[in-house]
Write a protein that holds these residues in place. Structure first.
Motif, PDB file in Angstrom:
ATOM      1  N   GLY A 244       0.653  -1.268   0.074  1.00  0.00           N
ATOM      2  CA  GLY A 244      -0.204   0.126  -0.042  1.00  0.00           C
ATOM      3  C   GLY A 244       0.644   1.272  -0.075  1.00  0.00           C
ATOM      4  O   GLY A 244       1.873   1.227  -0.345  1.00  0.00           O
ATOM      5  N   HIS A 245       0.141   2.464   0.259  1.00  0.00           N
ATOM      6  CA  HIS A 245       0.626   4.086   0.540  1.00  0.00           C
ATOM      7  C   HIS A 245       1.607   4.605   2.168  1.00  0.00           C
ATOM      8  O   HIS A 245       2.032   5.210   2.107  1.00  0.00           O
ATOM      9  CB  HIS A 245      -0.178   4.545  -0.374  1.00  0.00           C
ATOM     10  N   GLU A 246       0.914   3.412   3.045  1.00  0.00           N
ATOM     11  CA  GLU A 246       0.956   4.188   4.323  1.00  0.00           C
ATOM     12  C   GLU A 246       1.780   3.226   4.970  1.00  0.00           C
ATOM     13  O   GLU A 246       1.652   2.023   4.905  1.00  0.00           O
ATOM     14  CB  GLU A 246      -0.285   4.111   4.848  1.00  0.00           C
ATOM     15  N   ASN A 251      -1.759   6.130   9.738  1.00  0.00           N
ATOM     16  CA  ASN A 251      -1.319   5.689   8.502  1.00  0.00           C
ATOM     17  C   ASN A 251      -2.300   4.134   8.545  1.00  0.00           C
ATOM     18  O   ASN A 251      -3.072   5.050   7.105  1.00  0.00           O
ATOM     19  CB  ASN A 251      -0.319   6.103   8.278  1.00  0.00           C
ATOM     20  N   GLU A 252      -1.596   3.835   8.516  1.00  0.00           N
ATOM     21  CA  GLU A 252      -2.461   2.107   8.587  1.00  0.00           C
ATOM     22  C   GLU A 252      -3.665   2.186   8.639  1.00  0.00           C
ATOM     23  O   GLU A 252      -4.542   1.205   8.151  1.00  0.00           O
ATOM     24  CB  GLU A 252      -1.240   0.706   8.575  1.00  0.00           C
ATOM     25  N   ARG A 254      -6.246   4.616   8.566  1.00  0.00           N
ATOM     26  CA  ARG A 254      -6.234   5.043   7.277  1.00  0.00           C
ATOM     27  C   ARG A 254      -6.648   4.609   6.185  1.00  0.00           C
ATOM     28  O   ARG A 254      -7.466   5.227   5.432  1.00  0.00           O
ATOM     29  CB  ARG A 254      -6.064   7.170   7.102  1.00  0.00           C
ATOM     30  N   GLU A 255      -5.722   3.925   5.819  1.00  0.00           N
ATOM     31  CA  GLU A 255      -5.765   2.741   4.727  1.00  0.00           C
ATOM     32  C   GLU A 255      -6.757   1.616   5.206  1.00  0.00           C
ATOM     33  O   GLU A 255      -7.088   1.358   3.687  1.00  0.00           O
ATOM     34  CB  GLU A 255      -4.753   3.087   4.343  1.00  0.00           C
ATOM     35  N   ASP A 258      -9.697   3.202   3.461  1.00  0.00           N
ATOM     36  CA  ASP A 258     -10.053   3.479   2.536  1.00  0.00           C
ATOM     37  C   ASP A 258      -9.563   1.839   1.331  1.00  0.00           C
ATOM     38  O   ASP A 258     -10.303   2.304   0.204  1.00  0.00           O
ATOM     39  CB  ASP A 258      -8.292   3.992   1.518  1.00  0.00           C
ATOM     40  N   GLY A 264      -8.542   0.855  -2.435  1.00  0.00           N
ATOM     41  CA  GLY A 264      -7.084   0.715  -1.366  1.00  0.00           C
ATOM     42  C   GLY A 264      -6.257   1.408  -2.807  1.00  0.00           C
ATOM     43  O   GLY A 264      -7.044   0.595  -4.173  1.00  0.00           O
ATOM     44  N   ALA A 265      -5.147   0.916  -2.372  1.00  0.00           N
ATOM     45  CA  ALA A 265      -3.949   0.867  -3.589  1.00  0.00           C
ATOM     46  C   ALA A 265      -4.163  -1.084  -4.276  1.00  0.00           C
ATOM     47  O   ALA A 265      -5.042  -1.390  -2.936  1.00  0.00           O
ATOM     48  CB  ALA A 265      -2.947   0.627  -2.763  1.00  0.00           C
ATOM     49  N   GLU A 268      -2.546  -3.846  -2.080  1.00  0.00           N
ATOM     50  CA  GLU A 268      -2.992  -4.604  -0.760  1.00  0.00           C
ATOM     51  C   GLU A 268      -4.167  -4.790  -1.103  1.00  0.00           C
ATOM     52  O   GLU A 268      -4.946  -5.995   0.028  1.00  0.00           O
ATOM     53  CB  GLU A 268      -2.550  -3.471   0.506  1.00  0.00           C
ATOM     54  N   THR A 379       4.635   7.731   4.276  1.00  0.00           N
ATOM     55  CA  THR A 379       2.956   8.075   2.957  1.00  0.00           C
ATOM     56  C   THR A 379       4.050   7.952   2.001  1.00  0.00           C
ATOM     57  O   THR A 379       4.991   9.241   1.557  1.00  0.00           O
ATOM     58  CB  THR A 379       2.162   8.926   2.940  1.00  0.00           C
TER      59      THR A 379
END
Length: 430
Positions: A244-246, A251-252, A254-255, A258, A264-265, A268, A379
């Motif tokens: 992912g991005h975080e 931070n994670e 938040r993802e 998402d 989401g990315a 992931e 990030t």
């Protein structure tokens, strides 16, 4: 029965009996066998290996060294999931509400992190009020009433594994596949799982750096599960860049929001849906991977998955409103943009190095009792395959430290042509 005879037997490559294995494990836990003898025995195991029967017996000796969790009060097949660990790995927090949304009970026991970043429990505790210290009765009630619960590991679970792991860490025997496999599987079996799905990470940010070694570990753990009558599936997933991005605890979270909200990315999301699908299959309720994967996509698209996450947060004392207002999660004081010194395609991101940077920022622990800064992390604005201009932001460092000395650019490599797409799922071992 003398331990020196057991050491000599393994030293020349002979298989140990169940009685011999139980003798040295129980003797060490009781303080009757000294460190130096267990160290010598584990070094002999490191070089000579163990057969399938020995590994299964060692696993059960670890299980029987302490408490076990009785989940018979939970209706249905209890499927557990374990990751061998990676950078930005928030998959457990995605699959718990996903699998529970399919009507499959998820009784998840998780740990804290040591090293790169926080563990699952650390990430959840970034949510104000979220309780991970549940009584067994409350844990079981939550699973029966809501289909899911997550709790921190009890201190009395597999004490032999904890003691011997600490010893292996300082005697150069951590990277022994029989010892790694029995360590992981003993915790899953002691936790009361009926079926187990293993996420075996491979790559720069994983314990197993090569696909060959990851496959050996996966096959060994699946064989342990088979020997001990637990349906076990291993999925070898990529950790050659952070997932992912975080990276970092808040931070994670938040993802996770998402991904469960359908934003989401790709990497992931693919890994999470694959693992969730195989958890559903391991339960016996589902049988075909493609149709199960498709149903999980529908669970996300319908909004059911994000509602299930809100439910999980609510029943364990957290504020479910963070799903709609993620800015209520801990925020760092400093946000430092790192600009690219190259123009071109990102060809490589050293996941382990990014994890170490996150730890330096406060997101992980160097020692077991170190505090964690839930707001700290990284990030990633660009992933492998993305194009970046000179002086364009590559990533953002989040920290409450006033002085940060780290060269995060060392983690990146670039090339002029677009690299081949990365594989997220390498192999499924049943």
């Amino acid at each position: 029965m003398r331990v020196v005879d057991i050491i000599n037997k393994k030293k020349i490559g002979h298989a140990l009996t169940q009685e011999e294995i139980e003798h040295f494990v129980q003797g060490y836990v009781k303080g009757e066998i000294p460190d130096y003898q267990i160290s010598a025995l584990y070094m002999a195991i490191y070089f000579q290996g163990m057969n399938d029967e020995e590994i299964a017996n060692l696993t059960m000796a670890y299980v029987n060294s302490g408490e076990t969790i009785d989940l018979s009060g939970i209706d249905g097949v209890k499927v557990d999931k374990h990751s061998t660990g990676g950078v930005g790995d928030k998959i457990s927090l995605i699959v718990i509400p996903l699998v529970a949304s399919l009507g499959i009970p998820v009784a998840k026991m998780s740990g804290r992190g040591l090293g790169h970043t926080g563990g699952t429990i650390d990430k959840l505790e970034a949510i104000q009020g979220f309780r991970t210290a549940l009584s067994t009765e409350e844990f079981i009630a939550n699973v029966n009433n809501h289909g899911m619960a997550v709790v921190g590991q009890t201190a009395n679970l597999t004490p032999a594994d904890k003691l011997t792991y600490a010893l292996r860490d300082v005697t150069g025997t951590v990277d022994s596949i029989p010892l790694i496999a029995s360590s992981i599987m003993s915790k899953k079996i002691a936790s009361g799982a009926d079926a187990i799905v293993l996420d075996v990470k491979v790559g720069s940010g994983a314990f197993m750096k090569s696909l060959e070694e990851a496959k050996k570990l996966a096959e060994c753990m699946v064989q342990i599960g088979k020997s001990l009558k637990r349906r076990t599936i291993a999925i070898i997933t990529d950790m050659n860049q952070p997932l992912g991005h975080e990276v970092g605890n808040a931070n994670e979270i938040r993802e996770v929001i998402d991904v469960l909200g359908g934003k989401g990315a790709e990497d992931e999301t693919t890994v999470a849906l694959t693992i969730a699908a195989y958890m559903a299959i391991a339960s016996g309720k589902y049988h075909d991977f493609q149709s199960t994967y498709g149903e999980l996509l529908q669970v996300i698209a319908s909004g059911k998955a994000i509602e299930k996450l809100k439910e999980l947060i609510s029943i364990q004392g957290g504020n479910p409103q963070i799903v709609h207002e993620p800015w209520q999660l801990p925020q760092a004081k400093h946000h430092i943009e790192i600009l690219s010194t190259h123009a071109g395609y990102v060809s490589y991101i050293d996941a382990e190095y990014i994890g170490l940077v996150a730890m330096q920022l406060g997101a992980g622990r160097k020692k077991k009792d170190d505090p964690i800064d839930y707001a700290a992390g990284v990030t990633l604005l660009k992933k492998v395959g993305d194009y970046v201009d000179l002086n364009e932001p590559l990533c953002i460092l989040h920290t409450n430290l006033d002085h940060v000395e780290t060269n995060v650019l060392k983690a990146y490599a670039f090339q002029d042509s677009k690299p081949a797409p990365m594989e997220y799922i390498h192999e499924i071992i049943k």
